[in-house]
Scaffold this motif. Structure first.
Motif, PDB file in Angstrom:
ATOM      1  N   ASP A  24      35.537  30.442  34.640  1.00  0.00           N
ATOM      2  CA  ASP A  24      35.494  29.122  35.268  1.00  0.00           C
ATOM      3  C   ASP A  24      36.737  28.309  34.916  1.00  0.00           C
ATOM      4  O   ASP A  24      37.149  28.250  33.761  1.00  0.00           O
ATOM      5  CB  ASP A  24      34.248  28.340  34.844  1.00  0.00           C
ATOM      6  CG  ASP A  24      33.016  28.771  35.613  1.00  0.00           C
ATOM      7  OD1 ASP A  24      33.155  29.472  36.631  1.00  0.00           O
ATOM      8  OD2 ASP A  24      31.906  28.398  35.196  1.00  0.00           O
ATOM      9  N   ASP A  37      32.369  33.765  39.669  1.00  0.00           N
ATOM     10  CA  ASP A  37      31.809  32.784  38.747  1.00  0.00           C
ATOM     11  C   ASP A  37      32.334  33.072  37.347  1.00  0.00           C
ATOM     12  O   ASP A  37      33.288  33.844  37.182  1.00  0.00           O
ATOM     13  CB  ASP A  37      30.274  32.744  38.822  1.00  0.00           C
ATOM     14  CG  ASP A  37      29.612  34.049  38.399  1.00  0.00           C
ATOM     15  OD1 ASP A  37      30.184  34.810  37.586  1.00  0.00           O
ATOM     16  OD2 ASP A  37      28.500  34.317  38.877  1.00  0.00           O
ATOM     17  N   ASP A  52      33.007  35.726  45.936  1.00  0.00           N
ATOM     18  CA  ASP A  52      32.442  34.678  45.096  1.00  0.00           C
ATOM     19  C   ASP A  52      32.686  35.037  43.637  1.00  0.00           C
ATOM     20  O   ASP A  52      32.219  36.079  43.172  1.00  0.00           O
ATOM     21  CB  ASP A  52      30.942  34.531  45.372  1.00  0.00           C
ATOM     22  CG  ASP A  52      30.323  33.354  44.636  1.00  0.00           C
ATOM     23  OD1 ASP A  52      31.066  32.488  44.137  1.00  0.00           O
ATOM     24  OD2 ASP A  52      29.076  33.304  44.562  1.00  0.00           O
ATOM     25  N   PRO A 111      32.234  26.596  41.416  1.00  0.00           N
ATOM     26  CA  PRO A 111      31.096  26.772  42.319  1.00  0.00           C
ATOM     27  C   PRO A 111      31.540  27.064  43.750  1.00  0.00           C
ATOM     28  O   PRO A 111      32.573  26.577  44.193  1.00  0.00           O
ATOM     29  CB  PRO A 111      30.369  25.430  42.261  1.00  0.00           C
ATOM     30  CG  PRO A 111      30.979  24.656  41.156  1.00  0.00           C
ATOM     31  CD  PRO A 111      32.300  25.271  40.840  1.00  0.00           C
ATOM     32  N   GLY A 112      30.756  27.867  44.439  1.00  0.00           N
ATOM     33  CA  GLY A 112      31.031  28.142  45.849  1.00  0.00           C
ATOM     34  C   GLY A 112      31.818  29.419  46.077  1.00  0.00           C
ATOM     35  O   GLY A 112      32.255  30.078  45.153  1.00  0.00           O
TER      36      GLY A 112
END
Length: 179
Positions: free
Chosen positions: A30, A70, A68, A55-56
């Motif tokens: 992140d 994370d 995606d 996010p997203g």
């Protein structure tokens, strides 16, 4: 021990903990800047697209799949039905028809494993390679449907420069403490 002594010792304790932590200490993705680029037909299919992990959905390749990312994984979520074509070598050592995920700024990759939720038939560890700054995924000749998921679990280690900064901070604290 009073509050003043504790507050003086706290930065040293935190720095020492980080400094002497094992090199496998976890650092999440992140906030890192990463890039992705598709390879097929003997070379790069598109320009690298950079994004900040958060996010997203971070990307989409030509309507075939979403990317995606994370804190601990990279997921390719398919939305079409097809078979990846056979292609000449396009990115050594792994990709014939697939994607390179690159760390632009952030922690180094220390391990990459295939998550149990991956359901692309024929996709196995021989189709993934990585270095500290790049993950290569090859799905040449594999089929997919809108229900197909390829998910990679990623572990990362803190950047050496972050660890060096903590070490320098603890040395400065010790010098100040001795005076």
């Amino acid at each position: 021990m009073n509050i003043k002594t504790i507050s003086r010792a706290m930065p040293f304790a935190l720095a020492a903990t980080a400094l002497f932590a094992p090199t496998s200490a976890y650092a999440g993705l992140d906030g890192s800047t990463m890039g992705w680029q598709y390879y097929a037909y003997g070379g790069a299919y598109n320009s690298q697209t950079n994004f900040v992990v958060g996010p997203g959905v971070e990307g989409n390749f030509a309507g075939y799949f979403d990317i995606d990312v994370d804190d601990t994984s990279i997921t390719f979520d398919y939305m079409a039905t097809s078979t990846w074509s056979t292609s000449s070598l396009s990115l050594s050592p792994t990709i014939y028809n697939g994607i390179a995920m690159r760390m632009v700024s952030g922690p180094a990759f220390s391990s990459v494993t295939i998550d149990a939720s991956t359901n692309m038939v024929g996709f196995n560890s021989s189709r993934v390679s990585f270095t500290g700054s790049e993950i290569q995924v090859d799905w040449m000749d594999l089929s997919f449907t809108p229900d197909t998921i390829v998910k990679l679990n990623v572990n990362a280690v803190p950047e050496p420069t972050s660890m060096a900064a903590l070490a320098l901070g603890s040395v400065a604290f010790l010098r100040r403490r001795r005076k």
